[in-house]
Design a protein around this motif. Structure first.
Motif, PDB file in Angstrom:
ATOM      1  N   GLU A 112      36.296  36.537  29.015  1.00 30.99           N
ATOM      2  CA  GLU A 112      36.225  35.419  28.074  1.00 30.99           C
ATOM      3  C   GLU A 112      37.563  34.699  28.092  1.00 30.99           C
ATOM      4  O   GLU A 112      38.605  35.345  28.076  1.00 30.99           O
ATOM      5  N   LYS A 113      37.527  33.382  28.142  1.00 27.20           N
ATOM      6  CA  LYS A 113      38.755  32.576  28.120  1.00 27.20           C
ATOM      7  C   LYS A 113      38.871  31.893  26.761  1.00 27.20           C
ATOM      8  O   LYS A 113      37.917  31.333  26.264  1.00 27.20           O
ATOM      9  N   LEU A 114      40.052  31.981  26.176  1.00 28.09           N
ATOM     10  CA  LEU A 114      40.379  31.292  24.929  1.00 28.09           C
ATOM     11  C   LEU A 114      41.688  30.559  25.158  1.00 28.09           C
ATOM     12  O   LEU A 114      42.760  31.123  24.958  1.00 28.09           O
ATOM     13  N   GLY A 115      41.611  29.334  25.627  1.00 28.40           N
ATOM     14  CA  GLY A 115      42.821  28.600  25.988  1.00 28.40           C
ATOM     15  C   GLY A 115      43.509  29.303  27.146  1.00 28.40           C
ATOM     16  O   GLY A 115      42.910  29.545  28.187  1.00 28.40           O
ATOM     17  N   LYS A 116      44.779  29.694  26.954  1.00 24.95           N
ATOM     18  CA  LYS A 116      45.525  30.388  28.005  1.00 24.95           C
ATOM     19  C   LYS A 116      45.315  31.895  27.975  1.00 24.95           C
ATOM     20  O   LYS A 116      45.769  32.608  28.854  1.00 24.95           O
ATOM     21  N   LEU A 117      44.603  32.376  26.961  1.00 21.75           N
ATOM     22  CA  LEU A 117      44.374  33.805  26.803  1.00 21.75           C
ATOM     23  C   LEU A 117      43.101  34.219  27.527  1.00 21.75           C
ATOM     24  O   LEU A 117      42.068  33.557  27.425  1.00 21.75           O
ATOM     25  N   THR A 118      43.187  35.312  28.268  1.00 21.13           N
ATOM     26  CA  THR A 118      42.032  35.892  28.934  1.00 21.13           C
ATOM     27  C   THR A 118      41.707  37.205  28.248  1.00 21.13           C
ATOM     28  O   THR A 118      42.589  38.020  28.018  1.00 21.13           O
ATOM     29  N   ARG A 135      47.537  37.003  29.521  1.00 22.37           N
ATOM     30  CA  ARG A 135      47.692  35.594  29.909  1.00 22.37           C
ATOM     31  C   ARG A 135      47.540  35.428  31.424  1.00 22.37           C
ATOM     32  O   ARG A 135      47.612  34.329  31.936  1.00 22.37           O
ATOM     33  N   ALA A 136      47.315  36.529  32.114  1.00 23.95           N
ATOM     34  CA  ALA A 136      47.138  36.492  33.567  1.00 23.95           C
ATOM     35  C   ALA A 136      45.783  35.888  33.921  1.00 23.95           C
ATOM     36  O   ALA A 136      44.868  35.847  33.095  1.00 23.95           O
ATOM     37  N   ASN A 137      45.663  35.421  35.145  1.00 23.95           N
ATOM     38  CA  ASN A 137      44.380  34.946  35.658  1.00 23.95           C
ATOM     39  C   ASN A 137      43.613  36.150  36.170  1.00 23.95           C
ATOM     40  O   ASN A 137      44.135  36.921  36.968  1.00 23.95           O
ATOM     41  N   CYS A 138      42.378  36.308  35.719  1.00 19.40           N
ATOM     42  CA  CYS A 138      41.583  37.479  36.073  1.00 19.40           C
ATOM     43  C   CYS A 138      40.227  37.069  36.616  1.00 19.40           C
ATOM     44  O   CYS A 138      39.708  36.006  36.306  1.00 19.40           O
ATOM     45  N   THR A 139      39.670  37.955  37.433  1.00 19.09           N
ATOM     46  CA  THR A 139      38.294  37.823  37.894  1.00 19.09           C
ATOM     47  C   THR A 139      37.622  39.168  37.662  1.00 19.09           C
ATOM     48  O   THR A 139      38.255  40.216  37.747  1.00 19.09           O
ATOM     49  N   VAL A 140      36.325  39.128  37.364  1.00 18.64           N
ATOM     50  CA  VAL A 140      35.573  40.351  37.123  1.00 18.64           C
ATOM     51  C   VAL A 140      34.475  40.445  38.172  1.00 18.64           C
ATOM     52  O   VAL A 140      33.736  39.497  38.402  1.00 18.64           O
ATOM     53  N   ALA A 141      34.407  41.600  38.823  1.00 16.03           N
ATOM     54  CA  ALA A 141      33.350  41.884  39.794  1.00 16.03           C
ATOM     55  C   ALA A 141      33.103  43.389  39.777  1.00 16.03           C
ATOM     56  O   ALA A 141      34.041  44.185  39.737  1.00 16.03           O
ATOM     57  N   ASN A 142      31.848  43.761  39.817  1.00 16.49           N
ATOM     58  CA  ASN A 142      31.468  45.169  39.863  1.00 16.49           C
ATOM     59  C   ASN A 142      32.089  45.986  38.742  1.00 16.49           C
ATOM     60  O   ASN A 142      32.616  47.084  38.951  1.00 16.49           O
ATOM     61  N   ALA A 143      32.065  45.452  37.517  1.00 13.41           N
ATOM     62  CA  ALA A 143      32.550  46.135  36.313  1.00 13.41           C
ATOM     63  C   ALA A 143      34.029  46.483  36.367  1.00 13.41           C
ATOM     64  O   ALA A 143      34.480  47.422  35.727  1.00 13.41           O
ATOM     65  N   GLN A 144      34.802  45.720  37.137  1.00 14.30           N
ATOM     66  CA  GLN A 144      36.245  45.886  37.112  1.00 14.30           C
ATOM     67  C   GLN A 144      36.896  44.522  37.258  1.00 14.30           C
ATOM     68  O   GLN A 144      36.314  43.594  37.790  1.00 14.30           O
ATOM     69  N   ALA A 145      38.105  44.407  36.710  1.00 15.67           N
ATOM     70  CA  ALA A 145      38.806  43.124  36.728  1.00 15.67           C
ATOM     71  C   ALA A 145      40.063  43.234  37.566  1.00 15.67           C
ATOM     72  O   ALA A 145      40.736  44.267  37.577  1.00 15.67           O
ATOM     73  N   THR A 146      40.378  42.150  38.227  1.00 19.79           N
ATOM     74  CA  THR A 146      41.628  42.028  38.964  1.00 19.79           C
ATOM     75  C   THR A 146      42.382  40.844  38.349  1.00 19.79           C
ATOM     76  O   THR A 146      41.827  39.759  38.227  1.00 19.79           O
ATOM     77  N   CYS A 147      43.625  41.098  37.958  1.00 18.94           N
ATOM     78  CA  CYS A 147      44.431  40.072  37.298  1.00 18.94           C
ATOM     79  C   CYS A 147      45.729  39.887  38.060  1.00 18.94           C
ATOM     80  O   CYS A 147      46.339  40.846  38.525  1.00 18.94           O
TER      81      CYS A 147
END
Length: 148
Positions: A112-118, A135-147
């Motif tokens: 979920e993104k809320l402005g600059k907050l992830t 505040r890092a940029n993250c992606t979610v795939a296969n129930a895990q996130a990479t930031c």
């Protein structure tokens, strides 16, 4: 090694650390810990009377949880829990026994993104959600996130 070379090596090492990506997975609830105590029944009744008797809230239509004490109690009878590493936290109903909470398995992770907050949100049965904020940029795939 000259001083300039040593300084360059330190700077490059620092850049490689900051450029590395962090990986997050939903915490195993068997290792979570309750951070604060559940409210006492007397506290819940006291705050219900104070919150729900505020006429300003009534005029602003902010008293949905005041219609019945049971609704207010369900909303406020919670305690903060956090993962073993402190990265994820959330409020969990005090109506659930700790052993039952610790036995639940993750159902999935959303972003979920809320402005600059992830917010990385892990969902479990019984409506339990634990969240990691960054505040890092993250992606979610296969129930895990990479930031990064």
């Amino acid at each position: 090694m000259s001083r300039a070379h040593a300084l360059a090596a330190v700077v490059l090492a620092a850049l490689s650390v900051t450029a590395s990506a962090a990986t997050f997975v939903c915490p195993d609830l068997s290792a979570v810990a309750q951070v604060n105590a559940c409210p006492l029944e007397e506290e819940l009744k006291f705050t219900y009377n104070g919150f729900c008797s505020d006429t300003a809230k009534a005029y602003a239509n902010q008293t949905d949880s005041c219609i019945r004490y049971d609704d207010y109690r369900a909303m406020k009878n919670v305690a903060m829990w956090e993962s073993a590493d402190g990265a994820f936290d959330g409020y969990i109903s005090c109506g659930l026994p700790p052993a039952q909470v610790k036995a639940l398995k993750p159902a999935g992770m959303t972003l979920e993104k809320l402005g600059k907050l992830t917010k990385l949100v892990c969902s479990y049965d019984k409506g339990i959600r634990l969240t990691h904020r960054t505040r890092a940029n993250c992606t979610v795939a296969n129930a895990q996130a990479t930031c990064d």
